[in-house]
Design an enzyme around this catalytic site. Structure first.
Site, PDB file in Angstrom:
ATOM      1  CB  SER A 188      -0.938   0.010   1.208  1.00  0.00           C
ATOM      2  OG  SER A 188      -1.882  -1.021   1.111  1.00  0.00           O
ATOM      3  CB  SER A 220      -4.224   0.923   5.850  1.00  0.00           C
ATOM      4  OG  SER A 220      -4.263  -0.302   6.556  1.00  0.00           O
ATOM      5  CB  SER A 229      -6.185  -4.214   7.683  1.00  0.00           C
ATOM      6  OG  SER A 229      -5.092  -3.417   8.117  1.00  0.00           O
ATOM      7  N   GLY A 230      -6.899  -1.060   7.514  1.00  0.00           N
ATOM      8  CA  GLY A 230      -7.168   0.115   8.337  1.00  0.00           C
ATOM      9  C   GLY A 230      -6.653  -0.035   9.760  1.00  0.00           C
ATOM     10  CB  THR A 286      -1.135  -0.578   8.840  1.00  0.00           C
ATOM     11  OG1 THR A 286      -1.693  -1.596   7.997  1.00  0.00           O
ATOM     12  CG2 THR A 286       0.376  -0.601   8.773  1.00  0.00           C
ATOM     13  CD  GLU A 295      -1.297  -4.886  -1.860  1.00  0.00           C
ATOM     14  OE1 GLU A 295      -1.103  -5.166  -0.669  1.00  0.00           O
ATOM     15  OE2 GLU A 295      -1.022  -5.666  -2.792  1.00  0.00           O
TER      16      GLU A 295
END
Length: 177
Positions: free
Chosen positions: A43, A82, A84-85, A87, A145
């Site tokens: 990312s 991100s 997953s949000g 990181t 990505e």
């Protein structure tokens, strides 16, 4: 052919991305605004690609964590990327940017994530659909990505068109070292 499967996967994801969110994202990318980009891993590479294109367009763009990145200030913008949000480095950058009065945008596949909760505006890339059976040919986070890269490249194309920036003008800013 597998390339066709991948393109179909990306087309399906991007067709679910909110068009109004795309337009609101473009509205925030005002000329003269300094734009900071945070991301980790792949990312982060997508973010670096976007920062380079913004520089080609004539924007002041910085990648968080690079040695030449200045301090963020009010009226600046942070784009935090991100899937997953969650990181830590990206979420922490968003928190820090907000504490300095900067606007924070999240590009994520999880709208309930800590990153989304710490952002002024969220762009949802629906690449982690739990109903999918795992049949995608793309491994790990590649769907996010690649979708994020295409989303951001589409933004560059729209900014070029909106501001009348030509490829020749962009080439004049391209690295020559």
């Amino acid at each position: 052919m597998i390339a066709e499967e991948i393109l179909n996967d990306l087309e399906r994801i991007l067709s679910k991305t909110d068009e109004k969110a795309f337009e609101r994202f473009l509205d925030r990318l005002q000329p003269g605004k300094r734009i900071f980009i945070a991301g980790a891993g792949r990312s982060g590479y997508v973010g670096k690609c976007f920062a380079m294109r913004l520089m080609h367009l004539g924007y002041e763009a910085f990648v968080v964590g690079e040695t030449n990145t200045p301090s963020i200030r009010p009226d600046d913008l942070l784009l935090a990327i991100s899937s997953s949000g969650t990181t830590d480095s990206v979420v922490n950058a968003a928190k820090k940017a907000l504490s300095h009065g900067a606007e924070t945008l999240a590009l994520t596949a999880d709208t309930s994530s800590p990153l989304a909760q710490k952002s002024d505006f969220v762009i949802y890339i629906p690449s982690n659909d739990p109903k999918e059976d795992g049949s995608s040919p793309l491994p790990l986070g590649s769907k996010f990505e690649l979708s994020a890269l295409l989303f951001l490249e589409a933004a560059v194309s729209e900014l070029m068109k909106h501001y009348g920036i030509t490829e020749e003008e962009m080439k004049s800013r391209h690295s020559n070292l």
